[in-house]
Structures are given as structure tokens and as C-alpha cells.
Write an enzyme that holds these catalytic residues in place. Structure first.
Site, PDB file in Angstrom:
ATOM      1  N   ARG A 234       0.866  -1.182   0.000  1.00  0.00           N
ATOM      2  CA  ARG A 234       0.000   0.000   0.000  1.00  0.00           C
ATOM      3  C   ARG A 234       0.900   1.228   0.000  1.00  0.00           C
ATOM      4  NH1 ARG A 234      -3.334  -2.699  -1.675  1.00  0.00           N
ATOM      5  NH2 ARG A 234      -5.429  -3.166  -0.894  1.00  0.00           N
ATOM      6  N   ASP A 258       4.366  -0.295  -7.031  1.00  0.00           N
ATOM      7  CA  ASP A 258       3.095  -0.609  -7.694  1.00  0.00           C
ATOM      8  C   ASP A 258       1.962   0.181  -7.045  1.00  0.00           C
ATOM      9  OD1 ASP A 258       1.509  -2.164  -9.590  1.00  0.00           O
ATOM     10  OD2 ASP A 258       0.652  -3.143  -7.814  1.00  0.00           O
ATOM     11  N   GLU A 263      -2.518   7.594  -4.817  1.00  0.00           N
ATOM     12  CA  GLU A 263      -2.865   6.985  -6.101  1.00  0.00           C
ATOM     13  C   GLU A 263      -4.341   7.121  -6.464  1.00  0.00           C
ATOM     14  OE1 GLU A 263      -1.779   2.829  -5.212  1.00  0.00           O
ATOM     15  OE2 GLU A 263      -3.908   2.321  -5.370  1.00  0.00           O
ATOM     16  N   HIS A 295      -0.703   0.010  -9.749  1.00  0.00           N
ATOM     17  CA  HIS A 295      -1.480  -0.962  -8.966  1.00  0.00           C
ATOM     18  C   HIS A 295      -1.978  -2.115  -9.846  1.00  0.00           C
ATOM     19  CE1 HIS A 295      -3.643  -1.119  -4.870  1.00  0.00           C
ATOM     20  NE2 HIS A 295      -3.538  -2.338  -5.363  1.00  0.00           N
TER      21      HIS A 295
HETATM   22  P1  NAD Z   1      -1.384 -11.211   4.830  1.00  0.00           P
HETATM   23  O1  NAD Z   1      -2.414 -10.711   5.800  1.00  0.00           O
HETATM   24  O2  NAD Z   1      -1.403 -12.639   4.420  1.00  0.00           O
HETATM   25  O3  NAD Z   1       0.079 -10.885   5.392  1.00  0.00           O
HETATM   26  C1  NAD Z   1       0.422  -9.671   5.985  1.00  0.00           C
HETATM   27  C2  NAD Z   1       1.575  -9.962   6.947  1.00  0.00           C
HETATM   28  O4  NAD Z   1       2.024  -8.706   7.470  1.00  0.00           O
HETATM   29  C3  NAD Z   1       1.177 -10.833   8.141  1.00  0.00           C
HETATM   30  O5  NAD Z   1       2.093 -11.912   8.297  1.00  0.00           O
HETATM   31  C4  NAD Z   1       1.260  -9.877   9.328  1.00  0.00           C
HETATM   32  O6  NAD Z   1       1.656 -10.513  10.536  1.00  0.00           O
HETATM   33  C5  NAD Z   1       2.324  -8.911   8.837  1.00  0.00           C
HETATM   34  N1  NAD Z   1       2.331  -7.645   9.551  1.00  0.00           N
HETATM   35  C6  NAD Z   1       1.323  -7.022  10.207  1.00  0.00           C
HETATM   36  N2  NAD Z   1       1.764  -5.888  10.766  1.00  0.00           N
HETATM   37  C7  NAD Z   1       3.085  -5.803  10.454  1.00  0.00           C
HETATM   38  C8  NAD Z   1       4.093  -4.856  10.755  1.00  0.00           C
HETATM   39  N3  NAD Z   1       3.844  -3.786  11.526  1.00  0.00           N
HETATM   40  N4  NAD Z   1       5.342  -5.078  10.281  1.00  0.00           N
HETATM   41  C9  NAD Z   1       5.620  -6.162   9.536  1.00  0.00           C
HETATM   42  N5  NAD Z   1       4.697  -7.097   9.215  1.00  0.00           N
HETATM   43  C10 NAD Z   1       3.452  -6.914   9.673  1.00  0.00           C
HETATM   44  O7  NAD Z   1      -1.515 -10.235   3.568  1.00  0.00           O
HETATM   45  P2  NAD Z   1      -1.042 -10.555   2.069  1.00  0.00           P
HETATM   46  O8  NAD Z   1      -2.142 -11.255   1.352  1.00  0.00           O
HETATM   47  O9  NAD Z   1       0.316 -11.123   2.080  1.00  0.00           O
HETATM   48  O10 NAD Z   1      -1.007  -9.065   1.493  1.00  0.00           O
HETATM   49  C11 NAD Z   1      -0.056  -8.112   1.937  1.00  0.00           C
HETATM   50  C12 NAD Z   1      -0.481  -6.739   1.469  1.00  0.00           C
HETATM   51  O11 NAD Z   1      -0.371  -6.687   0.033  1.00  0.00           O
HETATM   52  C13 NAD Z   1      -1.960  -6.431   1.738  1.00  0.00           C
HETATM   53  O12 NAD Z   1      -2.109  -5.822   3.004  1.00  0.00           O
HETATM   54  C14 NAD Z   1      -2.349  -5.508   0.624  1.00  0.00           C
HETATM   55  O13 NAD Z   1      -2.301  -4.178   1.120  1.00  0.00           O
HETATM   56  C15 NAD Z   1      -1.287  -5.713  -0.449  1.00  0.00           C
HETATM   57  N6  NAD Z   1      -1.811  -6.173  -1.731  1.00  0.00           N
HETATM   58  C16 NAD Z   1      -1.479  -5.473  -2.842  1.00  0.00           C
HETATM   59  C17 NAD Z   1      -1.939  -5.898  -4.095  1.00  0.00           C
HETATM   60  C18 NAD Z   1      -1.568  -5.186  -5.370  1.00  0.00           C
HETATM   61  O14 NAD Z   1      -2.193  -5.419  -6.414  1.00  0.00           O
HETATM   62  N7  NAD Z   1      -0.555  -4.339  -5.373  1.00  0.00           N
HETATM   63  C19 NAD Z   1      -2.766  -7.017  -4.168  1.00  0.00           C
HETATM   64  C20 NAD Z   1      -3.072  -7.710  -2.992  1.00  0.00           C
HETATM   65  C21 NAD Z   1      -2.590  -7.290  -1.778  1.00  0.00           C
END
Ligand code: NAD
Length: 337
Positions: A234, A258, A263, A295
């Protein structure tokens, strides 16, 4: 159920319409983003389908609830754009698509790393113009580089597995370390150690008040000179102005994005015949060592099919008075459920 779909692009309509053959909901597709002014489009619908840049703040949720909406089905994994306390207050069920293809985002992350450090964006344009010189395109091997993964959830884990194949030395920071990730050769460290040791830092944690501007001026005093930073999570995880200052003096050697913190007014639109008024974003575009996609990390056939199916299934399950397990509550999100 009648559902108003906001921020619709032709591909959303195509994938949702195909998946809806199995669900039979009544879908109304609206191109505008959801905000206070467009909320009335949802009048007469019991559900709203929203995407990452839709505004689901308390005043918008209040309007939606007053017009009869009972459910918000997010067609995204991230949910930083919704006020879950306000949703609860207005009796709105909220569900998301927790996993659709973490591979799509993980693979795009690695594509960005390679693209920016091998200067593929510059090479592509040069070759098309008959310029076959290599000056300015010097990259580095990813092998043996120390890569720090911040957030080892679904996406971060796959990034770790892919980068292990490249021969990288992997570090990670996550408040909830995962033993399976350790099996990929990842060493969990604290954030300062990760900043201190890593040549590449890739962000895969959610955007929360804790992680807002995780990469800021102070963090950039702790990172290695010339560090590569990659963000497919994000935009607001990075303080963009601080990143620009660090690009100017070489503290950041490569930046691949990305996502961008402002955005919402740019991405998912064709603005090619307009003047970009966001000076911070425009400045980013001037650096030869910055590579930006709008994105699109999630944007694969597999991911869009899964997103459409889960988004509609969440609505079907709600309609039957059941739970899908994809519902979001303020307690679950805070981890005190
Ligand atoms: P997920 O919930 O499976 O994993 C997130 C991880 O971050 C977890 O292991 C959690 O413990 C950890 N976390 C929480 N707080 C933290 C902190 N302060 N420091 C470090 N780690 C921390 O989520 P995911 O499916 O792996 O997705 C990750 C992120 O990717 C989502 O939050 C979303 O914002 C983003 N995303 C972007 C796109 C895109 O198209 N660019 C698509 C999907 C998801």
C-alpha cells in the site's frame, strides 16, 4: 441480491458477469469511485462492491446504510479504506477476498525488482529507437544480495520462495514470525537490523496506523546507502517526500512501486491527455532509477477469476444467513477476537 459495483472497469464487468452465472445476483455496474457524492448510486441495492480506492469512511457508510445497503463486499485483500467500527455501528456486514492469487502479487514484485535494477524500462525504449548503447543500464546480480521482507504473510512468503531460487540471502521482519518461512532459509530479525543489513527491502505488510510511513526520513537514515526499496503493498507505507530526498542523494539506489500514497486520483484512469497536477508523483517519474506500475500486481487472469468468484460467494453466503469466514470485524482486525 441487488449489488452496486463501484469503480467498474471493463475487465471487472467481464469477470464478475461470468462468475455471476453461478450466483444469480442483480449487478449494477458504476464507473465512478465510491465517495460521498456517488453514494446515492447505491439506492435500492442491498450490497455494495468496492475496490481499493473507494472511500468507505464513516460518512459514506452512514449514507449507504440509510439507503438500505446491508453488506459491503470488497473485491480486494487490503481493507485500509474501510472504517470497520462505523460499518458495525450501521449494521453493515463487511467481507473481503483474503487470498485470490498471492502468486500474482509476488511474481510482480520480483518483476519490478529485476526491471528497475536492470533498467529494462530504459533498455526497451532505447532499442526501439535504434540506440543499442549500454551506458546507464548497469545492473547487479540478485544472487547473494541480502533481501529484507517486511511482512511474511501470503504474499511475502511466496516472494521469499522465489528469491530463494535466485540465491538471495533472506531476512524478514513480522510481528508474527512463521516457522514455514524459516524453512525457506529466512532469518527473522528486528526492523532496525533489517534496515541495517539489507540491500533490497520489499514491503508486504498491511497499511495500519502502525505501518503508516514505515519507510520515512528516520528509517532512511538506518538503511544501507543505495538500498533498493520495492512496494507492492500500500502506498502510504512509504513517505514519498522522504523517498524523493533519499533518491536525490543516493540513499535510495532503486525504487520500484506498484502503489502510491495518493494513487486514488491517478491510478486505474487513462490520464494521458491531461496535465498531472500531483507534483510529488511527477517528481518521482523524473528519476531513471524509479520504476512505477499503476497498482497492477493483482492483475492476472487467475486472480481476477478468483476475486470475482469470492466477492460474489461472500454475498451469496450472507444472503443465506451464513458466514464465509471472509468477514471483517474490528476485533478480528485488531487481533483481539
Ligand atoms: P497477509 O495478511 O497474508 O500478510 C500480511 C503480513 O504482514 C502478516 O504476516 C502480518 O503478521 C504482517 N504484519 C502485520 N503488521 C506488520 C508490521 N507492523 N510489520 C511487519 N509485518 C506486519 O496479507 P497478504 O495477502 O500477504 O497481502 C499483503 C499486502 O499486500 C496487503 O495488506 C495488501 O495491502 C497488499 N496487496 C497489494 C496488491 C496489489 O495489487 N498491489 C494485491 C493484494 C494485496
Amino acid at each position: 441480491m441487488r449489488m452496486a459495483v463501484y469503480s467498474t472497469r471493463p475487465y471487472d464487468e467481464r469477470f464478475l458477469t461470468a462468475a455471476n452465472e453461478r450466483h444469480g445476483h442483480e449487478l449494477s455496474f458504476f464507473e465512478p469511485r465510491l465517495d460521498r457524492t456517488t453514494a446515492p448510486l447505491a439506492d435500492g441495492h442491498e450490497a455494495v462492491c468496492a475496490f481499493v480506492n473507494d472511500d468507505l469512511s464513516a460518512p459514506v457508510l452512514e449514507k449507504l446504510a440509510a439507503s438500505g445497503v446491508r453488506m459491503i463486499s470488497l473485491r480486494s485483500a487490503g481493507f485500509n479504506n474501510i472504517d470497520l467500527d462505523a460499518a458495525r455501528e450501521h449494521g453493515l456486514t463487511v467481507a473481503r477476498v483474503p487470498a485470490y492469487s498471492p502468486y500474482a502479487v509476488a511474481e510482480h514484485t520480483v518483476a519490478l525488482m529485476l526491471a528497475v535494477e536492470r533498467r529494462l524500462h530504459r533498455a526497451y525504449n532505447r532499442v526501439r529507437e535504434g540506440n543499442f548503447a549500454l551506458e546507464g543500464l548497469l545492473g547487479f546480480d540478485l544472487r547473494n544480495k541480502r533481501v529484507g521482507i517486511i511482512g511474511t504473510g501470503r504474499i511475502g512468503q511466496i516472494v521469499a520462495r522465489i528469491l530463494r531460487g535466485f540465491g538471495c540471502s533472506l531476512r524478514a521482519y513480522d510481528p508474527y514470525p512463521n516457522d514455514e518461512v524459516r524453512d525457506y532459509g529466512v532469518r527473522y530479525v528486528d526492523l532496525d537490523t533489517l534496515f541495517d543489513e539489507c540491500d533490497v527491502i520489499t514491503l508486504h505488510c498491511p497499511l495500519t496506523p502502525d505501518t503508516h510511513h514505515l519507510i520515512d526520513e528516520e528509517a532512511l537514515t538506518k538503511t544501507r546507502h543505495g538500498v533498493m526499496i520495492v512496494n507492492t503493498s500500500r502506498g502510504a507505507l512509504i513517505d514519498t517526500r522522504a523517498a524523493i530526498e533519499a533518491l536525490k542523494d543516493g540513499r535510495i539506489g532503486n525504487l520500484a512501486l506498484d502503489v502510491y500514497e495518493e494513487e486514488g486520483d491517478l491510478f486505474f484512469e487513462d490520464l494521458s491527455d491531461r496535465v498531472i497536477t500531483d507534483d510529488v508523483f511527477s517528481r518521482l517519474l523524473t528519476f531513471p532509477n524509479v520504476f512505477i506500475t499503476a497498482h497492477q500486481a493483482f492483475f492476472t487472469e487467475e486472480a481476477l477469476s478468483n476475486i470475482a468468484e469470492t466477492t460474489l460467494n461472500n454475498v451469496s453466503v450472507h444472503e443465506r444467513g451464513q458466514r464465509s469466514g471472509n468477514e471483517l470485524t474490528p476485533e478480528e482486525v485488531r487481533g483481539d477476537a
